[in-house]
Scaffold this active site. Sequence first.
Site, short mmCIF file in Angstrom:
data_model
loop_
_atom_site.label_atom_id
_atom_site.label_comp_id
_atom_site.label_asym_id
_atom_site.label_seq_id
_atom_site.Cartn_x
_atom_site.Cartn_y
_atom_site.Cartn_z
N LYS A 285 0.76 4.22 -8.38
CA LYS A 285 2.08 3.83 -7.86
C LYS A 285 3.21 4.78 -8.25
CE LYS A 285 1.04 -1.11 -7.43
NZ LYS A 285 0.87 -1.35 -6.01
N ASP B 282 -5.32 -1.25 -16.91
CA ASP B 282 -4.84 -0.93 -15.57
C ASP B 282 -3.32 -1.08 -15.58
OD1 ASP B 282 -4.03 -0.79 -12.97
OD2 ASP B 282 -5.61 -2.09 -12.17
N PHE C 227 -5.84 -8.29 -10.24
CA PHE C 227 -5.72 -7.54 -8.99
C PHE C 227 -5.84 -6.06 -9.34
CE2 PHE C 227 -3.97 -5.16 -5.55
CZ PHE C 227 -4.50 -5.79 -4.44
N1 PLP Z 1 -4.16 -2.05 -9.94
C1 PLP Z 1 -3.07 -2.82 -10.01
C2 PLP Z 1 -2.70 -3.46 -11.32
C3 PLP Z 1 -2.26 -3.02 -8.88
O1 PLP Z 1 -1.19 -3.81 -8.97
C4 PLP Z 1 -2.63 -2.39 -7.68
C5 PLP Z 1 -1.82 -2.59 -6.46
O2 PLP Z 1 -1.00 -3.45 -6.36
C6 PLP Z 1 -3.77 -1.59 -7.64
C7 PLP Z 1 -4.52 -1.44 -8.80
C8 PLP Z 1 -4.21 -0.92 -6.38
O3 PLP Z 1 -3.37 0.13 -6.05
P1 PLP Z 1 -3.38 0.74 -4.56
O4 PLP Z 1 -2.77 -0.28 -3.67
O5 PLP Z 1 -2.56 2.00 -4.67
O6 PLP Z 1 -4.81 1.02 -4.22
#
Ligand code: PLP
Length: 406
Positions: A259, A230, A145
């Site tokens: 986040k 990530d 994700f």
């Molecule tokens: N990458 C990871 C590992 C995430 O858990 C998330 C969101 O849950 C994102 C990217 C995307 O972040 P955003 O919701 O701020 O676009």
Amino acid sequence: MNHLPPLTASLIATAEAHSAHNYDPLPVVLARAEGAWLTDVEGRRYLDLLAGYSALNFGHRHPRLIAAAKAQLDRVTLTSRAFHHDQFAAFCSQLAELCGMEAVLPMNTGAEAVETAVKTARLWGYRVKGVPDGQARIVVAAGNFHGRTTTVVGFSTDPEARAGFGPYTPGFDVVPYGDVAALEAAVGDRTVAVLLEPIQGEAGVVVPPPGYLAAARRITADRGALLMADEVQSGLGRTGRTFACEHEGVRPDVYILGKALGGGVLPVSAVVSSRAVLDVFTPGSHGSTFGGNPLACAVALEVIAMLRTGEYQRRAAELGDQLHAELASLAAAGPVLAVRGRGLWAGVDVDPAFGSGRRISELLLRRGVLVKDTHASTIRLAPPLVIAEDDLAWALDQLREVLTGG
Ligand code: PLP
């Protein structure tokens, strides 16, 4: 919704009537928050065990973060990157230092940072690695994700996130998560990067087998591809370390952060890497009106200062031990099929015969505990790192009672 108090019911009904239905929130309308606790419009209190999907690692309205935001609100909030501003240098240099890297490209949301990392890898592949133009490939993991943009959902393996949004961006190869041989086989001459979550959050807090991240590091280094971690959800203290990659002693080429970088106050994200990698960008090749704005930088600088003390990482590790010890004993007693996680972060698979994750979340809501299911019968626990030990114990008692019918 007949059982709901009138104000709650009416606010939910109005929201349902006038918003897109891309979420299915639990039936509670929150109005105030402090630390690990929230209060709804009826005055009922709830303990937060979700923490904005880790955006609220420091809890709600942490006094240091609110003070930093208020001070900056009285000075300057937005300049655009057309000009320099006085928070930018400190933000970039201190975030780079926290990551053990050299340079920062700021954005706003996590998905934007992932998009930025994808663009970074492609440019680097063409300009530095010498991949023929238009041929770059990026290896990603099943169950990933990385956000909700069209490119990112194109390499998702979750039909709910992906279906109906094609045509999808080409250039991505999906391998099973945690499988070193599959990764080794997928990384070829035209692979510019391997993009991984060091722990897959949305998939249900899936921790890869020991040695997987180290193998990914070795494979990418051997083949001249970038390892891009990530850490939008796993990073900034959640797992008991600043970065989840540290548990395997791995330093990726690129960190993707978001986040908690915004302290739960505003969206702040970034790609952090070496000078050589980020130097592929030239003026005009990438940008964002809000990325790196003074307010974002001021709040993120306070986040970085808080993380530098190590206090929150230690807390996540200590409370994480308490969380995982409790969950292990619950797994022995209740309808729990599996528990995973690291630090103050856990995925709990409940026997579907007992009830859906949604049902369990609703039962906990009635007891004053906020959690959210992630997949059908998995609930994710990610309390703010500032949660009091007694509050965590109380919340876990509630979970035990819900699961064991106590
Ligand atoms: N990458 C990871 C590992 C995430 O858990 C998330 C969101 O849950 C994102 C990217 C995307 O972040 P955003 O919701 O701020 O676009």
